[in-house]
Write a protein that holds these residues in place. Structure first.
Motif, PDB file in Angstrom:
ATOM      1  N   SER A  47       0.836  -1.112  -0.014  1.00 45.38           N
ATOM      2  CA  SER A  47       0.123  -0.034  -0.134  1.00 45.38           C
ATOM      3  C   SER A  47       0.782   1.236  -0.194  1.00 45.38           C
ATOM      4  O   SER A  47       0.490   2.299  -0.233  1.00 45.38           O
ATOM      5  CB  SER A  47      -0.875   0.191   1.246  1.00 45.38           C
ATOM      6  OG  SER A  47      -0.112   0.115   2.559  1.00 45.38           O
ATOM      7  N   VAL A  48       2.211   0.982   0.192  1.00 44.32           N
ATOM      8  CA  VAL A  48       2.894   2.428   0.166  1.00 44.32           C
ATOM      9  C   VAL A  48       3.540   2.925  -1.313  1.00 44.32           C
ATOM     10  O   VAL A  48       4.261   2.071  -1.617  1.00 44.32           O
ATOM     11  CB  VAL A  48       4.156   2.186   1.380  1.00 44.32           C
ATOM     12  CG1 VAL A  48       5.064   3.320   1.582  1.00 44.32           C
ATOM     13  CG2 VAL A  48       3.658   1.713   2.827  1.00 44.32           C
ATOM     14  N   ASN A  49       2.959   3.850  -1.311  1.00 39.24           N
ATOM     15  CA  ASN A  49       3.346   4.443  -2.625  1.00 39.24           C
ATOM     16  C   ASN A  49       5.004   5.155  -2.285  1.00 39.24           C
ATOM     17  O   ASN A  49       5.323   5.485  -1.311  1.00 39.24           O
ATOM     18  CB  ASN A  49       2.622   5.964  -2.820  1.00 39.24           C
ATOM     19  CG  ASN A  49       3.284   6.876  -3.763  1.00 39.24           C
ATOM     20  OD1 ASN A  49       4.257   7.823  -2.998  1.00 39.24           O
ATOM     21  ND2 ASN A  49       2.815   6.763  -4.967  1.00 39.24           N
ATOM     22  N   PHE A  50       5.957   4.994  -3.588  1.00 37.71           N
ATOM     23  CA  PHE A  50       7.155   5.134  -3.317  1.00 37.71           C
ATOM     24  C   PHE A  50       7.750   6.426  -2.654  1.00 37.71           C
ATOM     25  O   PHE A  50       8.555   6.609  -1.948  1.00 37.71           O
ATOM     26  CB  PHE A  50       8.018   4.514  -4.448  1.00 37.71           C
ATOM     27  CG  PHE A  50       9.598   4.780  -4.255  1.00 37.71           C
ATOM     28  CD1 PHE A  50      10.113   3.968  -3.386  1.00 37.71           C
ATOM     29  CD2 PHE A  50      10.386   5.666  -5.076  1.00 37.71           C
ATOM     30  CE1 PHE A  50      11.585   3.911  -3.222  1.00 37.71           C
ATOM     31  CE2 PHE A  50      11.694   5.775  -4.962  1.00 37.71           C
ATOM     32  CZ  PHE A  50      12.339   4.857  -3.908  1.00 37.71           C
ATOM     33  N   GLU A  51       7.208   7.357  -3.492  1.00 41.44           N
ATOM     34  CA  GLU A  51       7.456   9.037  -3.437  1.00 41.44           C
ATOM     35  C   GLU A  51       6.983   9.087  -1.665  1.00 41.44           C
ATOM     36  O   GLU A  51       7.918   9.786  -1.047  1.00 41.44           O
ATOM     37  CB  GLU A  51       6.686  10.087  -4.045  1.00 41.44           C
ATOM     38  CG  GLU A  51       7.480   9.904  -5.444  1.00 41.44           C
ATOM     39  CD  GLU A  51       7.362   8.685  -6.350  1.00 41.44           C
ATOM     40  OE1 GLU A  51       6.318   7.800  -6.044  1.00 41.44           O
ATOM     41  OE2 GLU A  51       8.123   8.739  -7.139  1.00 41.44           O
ATOM     42  N   ASP A  52       5.696   8.584  -1.339  1.00 40.74           N
ATOM     43  CA  ASP A  52       5.578   8.726   0.319  1.00 40.74           C
ATOM     44  C   ASP A  52       6.353   8.082   1.192  1.00 40.74           C
ATOM     45  O   ASP A  52       6.930   8.816   2.079  1.00 40.74           O
ATOM     46  CB  ASP A  52       4.152   8.436   0.447  1.00 40.74           C
ATOM     47  CG  ASP A  52       2.849   9.116  -0.415  1.00 40.74           C
ATOM     48  OD1 ASP A  52       3.376  10.409  -0.771  1.00 40.74           O
ATOM     49  OD2 ASP A  52       1.941   8.740  -0.498  1.00 40.74           O
ATOM     50  N   GLY A  53       6.711   6.803   0.917  1.00 38.93           N
ATOM     51  CA  GLY A  53       7.582   6.025   1.636  1.00 38.93           C
ATOM     52  C   GLY A  53       9.031   6.453   1.764  1.00 38.93           C
ATOM     53  O   GLY A  53       9.584   6.590   2.822  1.00 38.93           O
ATOM     54  N   LEU A  54       9.421   7.169   0.476  1.00 38.76           N
ATOM     55  CA  LEU A  54      10.871   7.404   0.580  1.00 38.76           C
ATOM     56  C   LEU A  54      11.025   9.244   1.513  1.00 38.76           C
ATOM     57  O   LEU A  54      11.791   9.128   2.260  1.00 38.76           O
ATOM     58  CB  LEU A  54      11.155   7.944  -0.675  1.00 38.76           C
ATOM     59  CG  LEU A  54      12.703   8.400  -1.102  1.00 38.76           C
ATOM     60  CD1 LEU A  54      13.721   7.227  -0.677  1.00 38.76           C
ATOM     61  CD2 LEU A  54      12.896   8.777  -2.528  1.00 38.76           C
ATOM     62  N   GLY A  55       9.783   9.825   1.474  1.00 37.56           N
ATOM     63  CA  GLY A  55       9.716  10.895   2.154  1.00 37.56           C
ATOM     64  C   GLY A  55       9.982  10.612   3.571  1.00 37.56           C
ATOM     65  O   GLY A  55      10.427  11.294   4.425  1.00 37.56           O
ATOM     66  N   GLN A  56       8.913   9.843   4.010  1.00 32.89           N
ATOM     67  CA  GLN A  56       8.867   9.206   5.454  1.00 32.89           C
ATOM     68  C   GLN A  56      10.195   8.683   5.895  1.00 32.89           C
ATOM     69  O   GLN A  56      10.846   8.892   6.878  1.00 32.89           O
ATOM     70  CB  GLN A  56       7.979   8.065   5.670  1.00 32.89           C
ATOM     71  CG  GLN A  56       6.439   8.578   5.414  1.00 32.89           C
ATOM     72  CD  GLN A  56       5.685   7.010   5.397  1.00 32.89           C
ATOM     73  OE1 GLN A  56       6.107   6.121   5.752  1.00 32.89           O
ATOM     74  NE2 GLN A  56       4.340   7.447   5.126  1.00 32.89           N
ATOM     75  N   THR A  57      10.874   7.980   5.023  1.00 34.96           N
ATOM     76  CA  THR A  57      12.341   7.295   5.411  1.00 34.96           C
ATOM     77  C   THR A  57      13.436   8.383   5.581  1.00 34.96           C
ATOM     78  O   THR A  57      14.150   8.507   6.465  1.00 34.96           O
ATOM     79  CB  THR A  57      12.733   6.335   4.190  1.00 34.96           C
ATOM     80  OG1 THR A  57      11.622   5.437   4.140  1.00 34.96           O
ATOM     81  CG2 THR A  57      14.216   5.778   4.412  1.00 34.96           C
ATOM     82  N   ILE A  58      13.144   9.588   4.702  1.00 35.82           N
ATOM     83  CA  ILE A  58      14.112  10.499   4.767  1.00 35.82           C
ATOM     84  C   ILE A  58      13.945  11.329   6.084  1.00 35.82           C
ATOM     85  O   ILE A  58      14.927  11.532   6.763  1.00 35.82           O
ATOM     86  CB  ILE A  58      14.214  11.383   3.583  1.00 35.82           C
ATOM     87  CG1 ILE A  58      14.713  10.767   2.239  1.00 35.82           C
ATOM     88  CG2 ILE A  58      14.928  12.780   3.572  1.00 35.82           C
ATOM     89  CD1 ILE A  58      14.314  11.584   0.880  1.00 35.82           C
ATOM     90  N   ASN A  59      12.540  11.499   6.115  1.00 33.48           N
ATOM     91  CA  ASN A  59      12.323  12.266   7.775  1.00 33.48           C
ATOM     92  C   ASN A  59      12.787  11.370   8.747  1.00 33.48           C
ATOM     93  O   ASN A  59      13.262  11.798   9.862  1.00 33.48           O
ATOM     94  CB  ASN A  59      10.762  12.455   7.850  1.00 33.48           C
ATOM     95  CG  ASN A  59      10.679  13.645   7.045  1.00 33.48           C
ATOM     96  OD1 ASN A  59      11.224  14.369   6.635  1.00 33.48           O
ATOM     97  ND2 ASN A  59       9.273  13.567   6.298  1.00 33.48           N
ATOM     98  N   TRP A  60      12.823   9.996   8.635  1.00 32.66           N
ATOM     99  CA  TRP A  60      13.185   9.056   9.719  1.00 32.66           C
ATOM    100  C   TRP A  60      14.885   9.435  10.019  1.00 32.66           C
ATOM    101  O   TRP A  60      15.256   9.368  11.309  1.00 32.66           O
ATOM    102  CB  TRP A  60      12.856   7.682   9.685  1.00 32.66           C
ATOM    103  CG  TRP A  60      13.088   6.955  10.891  1.00 32.66           C
ATOM    104  CD1 TRP A  60      12.384   6.625  11.670  1.00 32.66           C
ATOM    105  CD2 TRP A  60      14.362   6.006  11.046  1.00 32.66           C
ATOM    106  NE1 TRP A  60      12.867   5.682  12.623  1.00 32.66           N
ATOM    107  CE2 TRP A  60      14.239   5.713  12.340  1.00 32.66           C
ATOM    108  CE3 TRP A  60      15.607   6.199  10.420  1.00 32.66           C
ATOM    109  CZ2 TRP A  60      15.332   4.738  12.929  1.00 32.66           C
ATOM    110  CZ3 TRP A  60      16.493   5.223  11.065  1.00 32.66           C
ATOM    111  CH2 TRP A  60      16.509   4.569  12.315  1.00 32.66           C
ATOM    112  N   TYR A  61      15.662   9.343   8.968  1.00 38.61           N
ATOM    113  CA  TYR A  61      17.044   9.779   9.168  1.00 38.61           C
ATOM    114  C   TYR A  61      17.307  10.818   9.761  1.00 38.61           C
ATOM    115  O   TYR A  61      18.119  11.174  10.301  1.00 38.61           O
ATOM    116  CB  TYR A  61      17.891   9.175   7.703  1.00 38.61           C
ATOM    117  CG  TYR A  61      17.738   7.659   7.709  1.00 38.61           C
ATOM    118  CD1 TYR A  61      18.883   6.891   8.077  1.00 38.61           C
ATOM    119  CD2 TYR A  61      16.832   7.066   6.926  1.00 38.61           C
ATOM    120  CE1 TYR A  61      18.998   5.593   8.206  1.00 38.61           C
ATOM    121  CE2 TYR A  61      17.017   5.431   6.812  1.00 38.61           C
ATOM    122  CZ  TYR A  61      17.945   4.795   7.391  1.00 38.61           C
ATOM    123  OH  TYR A  61      17.834   3.482   7.506  1.00 38.61           O
TER     124      TYR A  61
END
Ligand code: NAD
Ligand code: DAU
Length: 370
Positions: free
Chosen positions: A327-341
């Motif tokens: 269900s996770v769209n790549f651009e959304d998931g990538l944005g969340q991942t960048i915020n996590w780092y």
């Protein structure tokens, strides 16, 4: 209530799986076994260990006596086997550990599970999930159809060959001894707690530190990006409801080439620095701190030998049989991942100190700009 063994639970996917399992099945008893190699980190699990909602054992899956003791003590009815050496470049530099853990370690675990479950008379109620990779199927051309569960095995790196060997052992244990096992083959995961040796966290951290962003070859290689939360949901569905003896492919439906992935990371960081004034003083070496684009750091370097061109997963079987879709769209998931780092600088600074620096020297110092 199940008694669950999660091997490799202190790794990237393992930690995410422990949290997801805990949330979904709070009454299950979880025992984590991990050898605590360079890739492991217990920070996120420490609160769960401290309040005894999970048990942690530092141990090697090749240690047959330890594995048998744990099976006898905890009477596992579920095994999620994730422990592995997992980085392709390390398998090229030094393949031995991959054969030891991925092949012999998996063999030890299969043999122990079979013997322990037969001795306890619990084999009927037990399930063993072997977590594997799409790399066993080799490399696709630009217009080839995506990998199916029936695609031939054509591993190209020592890592992929070791995972292929472990898959074959699982199959043999199902066919020969009736072990109640299943296999999943998934595509590239991304998300929180991923070790900074892998493409996405490496590029985020290098950009923040103003270091070159080393894209292998011409960057046209394609991966199918799967958010780790979608992967964990699929693993829990397969171990509970999958048909025994079957293989299920898990993919993100997000094919991107490496050039585009690195470009997206750069653009997202440029935007974050433009809108959040607190980032520039924290990461003064990042080009975005002085209004330049992180893209200025991109450097095309010597390719990975045997570099697979493209992976793509056909996950129809998983959706059809178990109703499970990513269900996770790549651009959304990538944005969340960048915020996590960005939010977990302490975590990655700890991980990238010491031995990691030696690996970066070993893997990147011989690569010249191309
Ligand atoms: P990871 O390298 O982050 O974690 C692996 C964990 O296994 C580490 O905590 C390590 O300490 C542990 N381990 C290694 N050798 C061990 C041993 N002998 N005994 C006990 N523990 C040991 O890997 P990951 O990315 O979390 O991958 C987990 C599994 O999923 C692996 O089997 C990998 O092949 C598979 N997989 C990963 C991806 C991905 O994109 N990350 C994709 C497909 C499949
Ligand atoms: O496909 C599933 C596999 O995905 C898993 O089985 C592996 O455990 C996991 O490590 C991953 O393998 P890859 O080799 O695809 O992942 P990695 O992050 O190492 O590289 C992704 C792509 O980026 C690949 O084409 C190589 C490229 N790359 C990687 C690094 C580290 C670069 O261009 N530069 C880099 O510095």
């Amino acid at each position: 209530m199940q008694s669950v063994l999660i091997t490799g639970g202190a790794g990237f996917i393992g930690q995410n799986l422990v949290h997801a399992w805990r949330a979904a099945e709070p009454s299950d008893r979880l025992v984590i076994v991990d050898a605590m190699t360079y890739a492991a980190n217990l920070r996120s699990l420490e609160p769960l260990i401290a309040d005894r909602s999970i048990s942690f054992v530092k141990g090697d899956i090749k240690d047959a006596a330890l594995m048998r003791r744990l099976f006898d003590e905890h009477k596992f009815t579920r095994v999620a086997h994730l422990a592995a050496e997992s980085h392709v470049d390390r398998s090229i530099a030094d393949p031995e550990a991959f054969l030891q853990t991925n092949v012999l370690g998996t063999f030890t675990l299969l043999k122990t599970a079979l013997e322990a479950w037969l001795a306890a008379g619990t084999i009927e109620h037990s399930r063993f999930l072997h977590v594997s990779t799409d790399e066993v199927y080799g490399s696709l051309g630009p217009s080839d159809p995506a990998f199916l569960e029936s695609s031939p095995y054509r591993p190209n790196s020592p890592y992929a060959a070791s995972k292929a060997a472990s898959d074959h052992l699982v199959r043999a244990y199902v066919e020969t001894y009736g072990l109640p096992a299943l296999i999943t083959n998934c595509s590239n995961n991304y998300g929180s707690y991923q070790h900074p040796e892998k493409l996405i966290p490496l590029m985020i951290i290098h950009a923040l530190e103003g270091k070159p962003l080393p894209i292998y070859g011409d960057g046209s290689n394609v991966r199918d990006w799967l958010h780790v939360s979608d992967h964990c949901a699929a693993l829990m569905a397969v171990i509970e409801r999958g048909r025994l003896g079957e293989t299920y492919n898990v993919g993100g439906g997000n094919e991107r080439n490496n050039r585009d992935v690195v470009g997206l990371i750069c653009d997202a960081l440029d935007r974050a620095f433009a809108t959040d004034a607190s980032l520039a003083p924290r990461f003064p070496s990042c080009p975005a701190a002085s209004g330049k684009s992180c893209r200025s750091l991109i450097s095309f370097v010597t390719d990975r030998p045997g570099h697979d061109h493209r992976y793509a997963i056909d996950a129809t079987k998983l959706a059809r049989e178990l109703g499970n879709r990513c269900s996770v769209n790549f651009e959304d998931g990538l944005g969340q991942t960048i915020n996590w780092y960005l939010d977990h600088e302490d975590w990655w600074r700890e991980v990238t100190s010491g031995a990691y620096k030696a690996w970066i020297d070993k893997n990147y110092s011989f690569r010249i700009a191309v």
